[in-house]
Each structure stands twice: as structure tokens, then as C-alpha cells.
Design an enzyme around this catalytic site. Structure first.
Site, PDB file in Angstrom:
ATOM      1  CG  HIS A 173       0.499   6.427  -0.466  1.00 40.63           C
ATOM      2  ND1 HIS A 173      -0.566   7.152  -0.946  1.00 40.63           N
ATOM      3  CD2 HIS A 173       0.026   5.773   0.620  1.00 40.63           C
ATOM      4  CE1 HIS A 173      -1.628   6.948  -0.173  1.00 40.63           C
ATOM      5  NE2 HIS A 173      -1.296   6.104   0.781  1.00 40.63           N
ATOM      6  CG  HIS A 207      -0.126   8.748  -6.822  1.00 43.45           C
ATOM      7  ND1 HIS A 207      -1.133   9.189  -6.002  1.00 43.45           N
ATOM      8  CD2 HIS A 207      -0.387   9.296  -8.040  1.00 43.45           C
ATOM      9  CE1 HIS A 207      -1.968   9.962  -6.695  1.00 43.45           C
ATOM     10  NE2 HIS A 207      -1.537  10.041  -7.932  1.00 43.45           N
ATOM     11  CG  HIS A 262      -1.733   1.194   1.438  1.00 47.81           C
ATOM     12  ND1 HIS A 262      -3.084   1.232   1.144  1.00 47.81           N
ATOM     13  CD2 HIS A 262      -1.422   2.441   1.884  1.00 47.81           C
ATOM     14  CE1 HIS A 262      -3.551   2.436   1.411  1.00 47.81           C
ATOM     15  NE2 HIS A 262      -2.564   3.190   1.864  1.00 47.81           N
ATOM     16  CD  GLU A 263       1.701   3.460   3.804  1.00 46.65           C
ATOM     17  OE1 GLU A 263       1.844   4.522   3.185  1.00 46.65           O
ATOM     18  OE2 GLU A 263       0.732   3.253   4.565  1.00 46.65           O
TER      19      GLU A 263
HETATM   20 ZN   LIG Z   1      -2.536   5.259   2.269  1.00 45.94          ZN
END
Ligand SMILES: [Zn+2]
Length: 739
Positions: free
Chosen positions: A532, A535, A528-529
Site C-alpha cells: 500500500h 502504491h 502487504h501493508e
Molecule cells: Zn490491504
């Protein structure tokens, strides 16, 4: 919206850069959903590599331009806490002088002399905030926290000086309204609008008595938000249940050890303390076999802020709602939710509400099944009870063991920290075309020996994309959980600035030479991280403000990346046993997938009840509202199951009433989840599955690279050819798809 111009970055950075706790409904929300547009110096004026920081005032080491490779990197090896305060003071003064110069410009306002000048302002202060973020998140000390407390009100006053600068806003407005702006490319028009909205949506258009009233409301709201949070805290700290050894039935040793330590800390050595906080009561409700105690613990926790004493929050809520409604009324909005959602992806409260109402009946139907399963277990045990709210977690755990049993220790053997990192690099290579190469030791400064740095380049052409910093291990002074933050965002308007992204987590170091193993939840969080970070690394925007985030959208990219953890190449190449090297067996993978739908009725219902209540509070006329009665009436209308309580009852709903970060925005978790499931199906339906090159290119081009330079709804349509549908989410949660 998030104020993303560099000059307004102070508030954003004060919330410790991008923070993130993983997952949707189970955890506390991110304080900050996106990477702040970190102000940085244009490369042409950078000193040559390895040049010493310019000598001068005490704060200079933190304000200085970054030296080193590729436009410079933070001087993490020269951080000096004594320089923090003078650096902030000098940085703020310098930033205000830049604003004064923009305002004093005798030329008529233009895109260049106003908007771009603002984008360019505040760079040294932005660099100081990068170090601030490290001290607050990764290296905190009592000395730093003292500086934090002292500087917070001064930074807030500094921000107000800019947001309330009438002459500055007049220039921004003139640019927004000029025919020249209308002829600019879409991303530049969006930039102007975002800067304008940062002022206008926060009262800059008001004059005279309305302006004064607006400021007075804000001041009072700030007091009420703090009061609300303090009341909840007081009830959490004020009620501790002390047990003796005979009252610990069913509780695991780890819980007992923690409870014994807490009792000692609170002056009752020899007893066992259950704190009135979620992290204490959750396991207690799951494991305790003493039903009367479960009820007591449950009632105490869900009464926080609702005890009719000096810490009661009902009157505070009523006043907050009234003032928020009055404040947006001054700006011409019908309701607070209308104002709040205007610049979110959902755009209107009606659309957010419609999504939740579409999911709600399926969640309720699932709750009925879950309750029936639990009642059957209780009956078979001869418990002679009807399932009550304080029984739900306890019997759900029994159902989980019987129907979904997953041996977490067995799963852990296949989840090695280094292997998972290599898996993430593999996914980034396939989807994003990135290559990660460790930098030679010492070539990029770090603030702690545990931190490692990789250079990110393009696989195709070898161009430099940025650096990725990984700080994986727990240590004193590091905040808990996992988060991503960027030290520098992509921009091109004053020359190319490449990205400096970081991931931070709290794994426990293993013995030397032993692999570090993690739980399934932690593996998902790790991915998940990294989502980021990808992104941030993919950004192709020209201006810092366009790197900003939209609250109901920025968790989507990171949630989506979690879906690659169970793809075939990751399973066969990286989810391998720590001792035998064998890939995780298909039966275990099937169990993991099945367990993902466990207790979804409960999880979805307790979350949605809070999210629906949040929007209803902020769409009704709050005149004379009695929150206690309102909550009861609304829940009755919704048909809330008697066995479940809202995840956050109104008097303890700090997301919504202790500030405005999530007010009328708690729905955002579900919104992002709909996008995640729908986008994941775009891959699963494609010929190449999760590694389909065409879909991957569209994903990066439409949904990652543009950041906030394109309206998220338009971006999503260009990826999927249509708006997101809820069907995929329903399938993922194991709910029937509505017709
Ligand atoms: Zn998050």
C-alpha cells in the site's frame, strides 16, 4: 465510488485513513481501501522551514501549513488534543466559505474556477484530519474518543452541506457537459467525471418529490444499518457460554487463560467464558474435544440475528433491500448491484457473478476431498461420527497436522522484523527504483519515540520521492491489526507535493538487543501493508482526487507485494536464522508453499457462498422477500455442501447490511485475488522472473503510478496485454484449471 475531492474528504478520513487488515477471505475487510487525497497546501505559500505556527485561535497548531523539509511535514511534535475541536470547527467553516466563493463566482463555470477550485479547497481541514487519524489509530485516549463521538454527527452534517449543494452541482455539471472539457487530456476528463459522479450517483440529479423521497430513504437506511449492527452486537454480547474446568478438553492453555479472564470480567470468577464472537469460537471449534459443546457453540454463533426475538434481523434485511432497490430506481438503475458496480473494476454484476461461478465448482470438489480426508481420520479414531459443520475445523486441524505439518516456532526463527524491513527495501529498490535512507534523528517530527522515518529517493537520479513513517510496535491506545495510511498524496497541479506514507503494525517489542520475531502470517501482512505504501509513493497523478481508490482494485497492489516474500534474493539475504544467520532451508520453504493450499475448499466455499448471496440479494426484485427462505433456496440451488455454512449468514452479514461499504461488493476480495495471481505469473513467466526489469517497469507505470487517473481495467490491459484470467488463481489455490 469513494468521494475523493478534498472538500469531501471528511468522511473518508473519519474512517481512520487507509486501514487494512491483511488477506482476503480470512479476515474482516478494510474499512477503507485507499489513501484519501489528503488536502495539503501548495508549496509556494509554505512558511520557511522551522517557522513557528502562526499565532491565533486555539486550533491553529493543527490547521497550520506544515513546515520543514520538502514541502513540510506534519508537526507531530506539537500535537495538542485541546486544539482538535476548535481546529475542526474552524476548518469546516473555512471550507464552506471556499465552497460559497466557488458558487458565488459570477464567471461561467470552468474546469479551473470550479473543478480545480474544489481540488484546492479544504486544505487546512485536511491537515487537521491527519492529526485526527493519528489520534484515532495510533494514540487513542478516552478524551479523544469523546471528541470523536461529539464531532461525528457534525462532520456528517458538514459533508451533506457540500454534497447537497445544488448550485455547486450545477456548476460541476456545466463543466462536465462543456465542449471544452471534451478536449482535455484523458486524466482531466476522468477527474471531472469522478467529481460529477460523486454528486450524481448520490442523488444530486433528482428534483422535487424524487429528491425528497431519496433523502427520506437515506435517512431510514441509516437507521436500519445501525439497527442491523446493533442486533448482531447484542447477540454477540448477550450469549456467553460459561464452562467449568471439566469441559475444557483439548483447549490450549492460552485459550483457557483468556477464557478464565473473560469469565472473571463477566462476574463468574472460577469459570471459563466462551464469547459468541469469531475470535473466540474459531479456536474453540478447532481444539475442543467435546463434540456436543462444539455443536452448541457453533449453533449459537451462526444464529446471531436469527433467533426470532427483538434482535432478529430478517425483517431489517427485507426493508433494507426494498429501500436500496427503490433508491437506485429513482436514479434509473435496474438493480442496486448495477448501481454499485458501475464504477468498480468489475463494472457489472454479471461479470462479478461469472467469476465466482467459475471458481465455485472447483471449490466444491475440493470440499468433497477435504471431507473424505476428515472422515477417514474420524473413522480411524473409531469416533463413529459423520462429519458435521461443527466438526469441520476440528478434523481439518488433524488433517493439517498429518499432511501439512509446519512448525510455526521453527519458521519464526527466520522472520526478524529488521531483516524483513531491509528485504522490503531491497524489493522496492529492484522493482520501483526507490532508495530508503533513515533521516537524522529529530529532523522529521514523530508522535511517539517508537516511530522511525526514512527518506525515499530515486536510486537513479537521487530525487526526493517522499518520506516513509514506520510505527511497528503495539501499545495501549493503538488500534489492533496492521494498516497503511498517507499523510499527503502526490500531486502537481499547484506545484509538486511529494508523498508522506506510513505503515503501522502491532509487533511486540523484544528484550533489548534481541531481534523481534514474527509469524509467517505477520510477515505476509508486513509486505502487504508495504505494498500500500509503495502504491502511494509511486503515484504520478496531478490532482488529489485521482489518488483515490476503486474498491475491487486497491487490495491488488498490496496483495501482489506479498508474493516477493518467497523470492530467491529475499530467502537467501533476509530470511535468515536469528541465531545462526543461515538462510531458511529449502525443505521448510516447500512446506510453507504446500501449507498455502491447505483447507482451500473450506475457505473458498464459505467465502463464496456469502459473496454470491450478497450479489443475488442485490440483483433480484426484493418485493416481499423473506431472507430466511431466500437464503435456504439459493444455497440449495448452489449445491452448498451440508458440512459448511456461509462465512456470514444473512442475518449477521454486517459487511453488507450494517452500511454500504461492502454491499454488492463482497466479491471484491476474489476479484483482487484473480489480478494478484495473474500479475504474479507475468513475473514468474518472464526471463528475469520476479525481478525482471521490463515487467517491473510495466507494473509500476501501468498499475501503481496512475492510481485512479486511468480506468483500472484499461490499466490492467496495458500491463498484461489482455484481461486477467482466473487460471493463475486456480493454480495458486491448488484447484484444477477449468477448460
Ligand atoms: Zn490491504
Amino acid at each position: 465510488m469513494r468521494k475523493m475531492t478534498p472538500i469531501l474528504a471528511a468522511a473518508a478520513v473519519m474512517a481512520a485513513s487507509t486501514s487494512c487488515s491483511h488477506n482476503t477471505v480470512q479476515t474482516a475487510p478494510d474499512q477503507q481501501a485507499a489513501v484519501p487525497a489528503t488536502p495539503v497546501a501548495p508549496p509556494q505559500s509554505s512558511p520557511p522551514p522551522d517557522a513557528p505556527a502562526p499565532a491565533g485561535a486555539a486550533g491553529d497548531v493543527l490547521l497550520a501549513e506544515w513546515s520543514g523539509p520538502h514541502g513540510g511535514v506534519p508537526a507531530f511534535d506539537r500535537m495538542d488534543l485541546a486544539a482538535m475541536k476548535p481546529a475542526l470547527e474552524a476548518g469546516m467553516a473555512q471550507n464552506l466559505a471556499e465552497i460559497d466563493a466557488i458558487v458565488a463566482n459570477p464567471e461561467p463555470p470552468t474546469f479551473e474556477n470550479t473543478i480545480l477550485a474544489m481540488e484546492r479547497a479544504g486544505r487546512p481541514l485536511g491537515r487537521a484530519f491527519t492529526y485526527w487519524g493519528i489520534w484515532s489509530g495510533n494514540l487513542s485516549t478516552p478524551e479523544f474518543r469523546k471528541i470523536q463521538t461529539e464531532m461525528a454527527p457534525r462532520l456528517s452534517a458538514f459533508n451533506s452541506k457540500i454534497t447537497q449543494n445544488d448550485k455547486l452541482f450545477a456548476r460541476v455539471r456545466a463543466v462536465r457537459d462543456s465542449p471544452e472539457t471534451a478536449r482535455r487530456p484523458p486524466a482531466e476528463r476522468r477527474l471531472v467525471q469522478l467529481v460529477y459522479d460523486g454528486f450524481a450517483r448520490n442523488g444530486a440529479t433528482l428534483e422535487g418529490a424524487a429528491k425528497e423521497r431519496y433523502a427520506a430513504i437515506n435517512e431510514r437506511l441509516a437507521e436500519l444499518h445501525t439497527k442491523f449492527a446493533n442486533n448482531v452486537l447484542a447477540d454477540e454480547e448477550g450469549y456467553t457460554l460459561f464452562l467449568d474446568a471439566s469441559q475444557l478438553g483439548g483447549l490450549p492453555d492460552s485459550f483457557k487463560d483468556g477464557a478464565a479472564a473473560l469469565a472473571k470480567e463477566r462476574g463468574q470468577e472460577g469459570k471459563y467464558a466462551v464469547a459468541n464472537t469469531r475470535s473466540s469460537i474459531d479456536p474453540f471449534l478447532v481444539y475442543s474435544t467435546d463434540r456436543a459443546l462444539r455443536e452448541k457453540v457453533w449453533r449459537t454463533f451462526y444464529s446471531r440475528g436469527d433467533n426470532g426475538d427483538e434482535h432478529d434481523n430478517n425483517a431489517v434485511i427485507a426493508e433494507i433491500l426494498k429501500l436500496r432497490d427503490e433508491r437506485v430506481g429513482l436514479l434509473g438503475y435496474d438493480s442496486y448491484a448495477q448501481w454499485r458496480l458501475e464504477d468498480r473494476m468489475a463494472k457489472t454484476p454479471e461479470r462479478a457473478m461469472a467469476l465466482m461461478e467459475a471458481v465455485w465448482p472447483a471449490a466444491l470438489a475440493r470440499v468433497r476431498q477435504e471431507v473424505a480426508d476428515m472422515q477417514a481420520v474420524a473413522d480411524a479414531e473409531g469416533a463413529g461420527i459423520t462429519i458435521e459443520p461443527w466438526d469441520y475445523r476440528h478434523y481439518a486441524e488433524k488433517v493439517r497436522k498429518a499432511k501439512y505439518d509446519l512448525d510455526s516456532d521453527e519458521v519464526k526463527q527466520y522472520l526478524q522484523l529488521d531483516k524483513l524491513r531491509d528485504a522490503m527495501f531491497h524489493v522496492a529498490g529492484e522493482l520501483f527504483g526507490f532508495r530508503f535512507t533513515p533521516v537524522p534523528e529529530g529532523s522529521v517530527p514523530v508522535y511517539h519515540p517508537d516511530v522511525r522515518v526514512w527518506e525515499v529517493t530515486s536510486k537513479a537520479g537521487g530525487e526526493h520521492v517522499g518520506y516513509w513513517y514506520l510505527d511497528p510496535f503495539a501499545r495501549p491506545g493503538k488500534r489492533s491489526g496492521a494498516w497503511a495510511s498517507s499523510y499527503r498524496g502526490h500531486e502537481t497541479f499547484d506545484g509538486l507535493q511529494t508523498v508522506l506514507a506510513s505503515n503501522n503494525s502491532n509487533f511486540i517489542k523484544g528484550a533489548p538487543g534481541e531481534p523481534v520475531l514474527m509469524s509467517w502470517d505477520d510477515a505476509e501482512t508486513y509486505f502487504h501493508e508495504f505494498g500500500h505504501a509503495l502504491h502511494a509513493l509511486s503515484s504520478n497523478v496531478a490532482y488529489p482526487t485521482l489518488n483515490g481508490g476503486v474498491r475491487d482494485y486497491t487490495e491488488f497492489q498490496s496483495q501482489l507485494l506479498e508474493r516477493w516474500l518467497l523470492t530467491a534474493p529475499v530467502i537467501s539475504g533476509y530470511l535468515v536464522h536469528s541465531k545462526t544467520g543461515e538462510p531458511i532451508p529449502p525443505e521448510l520453504v516447500a512446506k510453507i508453499k504446500k501449507a498455502a493450499t491447505f483447507n482451500q475448499g473450506f475457505d473458498t466455499t464459505e467465502y463464496l457462498a456469502s459473496a454470491l448471496m450478497d450479489l443475488r440479494y442485490h440483483t433480484v426484485d426484493p418485493t416481499g422477500i423473506d431472507p430466511d427462505a431466500f437464503e435456504r433456496e439459493q444455497l440449495a440451488k448452489l449445491g452448498m455442501p451440508r458440512e459448511i455454512v456461509m462465512r456470514h449468514r444473512s442475518p449477521q452479514f454486517t459487511h453488507v447490511f450494517s452500511g454500504e461499504g461492502y454491499s454488492a461488493g463482497y466479491y471484491g476480495y476474489l476479484w483482487a485475488d484473480v489480478l494478484t495471481s495473474d500479475a504474479a505469473e507475468a513475473f514468474s513467466e518472464a526471463p528475469g522472473g520476479f525481478y525482471d526489469a521490463t515487467v517491473a517497469k510495466r507494473l509500476v507505470d501501468s498499475l501503481f503510478a496512475p492510481r485512479n487517473s486511468v480506468d483500472p481495467a484499461d490499466a490492467y490491459r496495458s500491463f498484461r496485454g489482455r484481461d486477467a484470467k482466473i487460471d493463475a488463481l486456480m493454480r495458486y489455490r491448488g484447484f484444477p484449471v477449468p477448460h
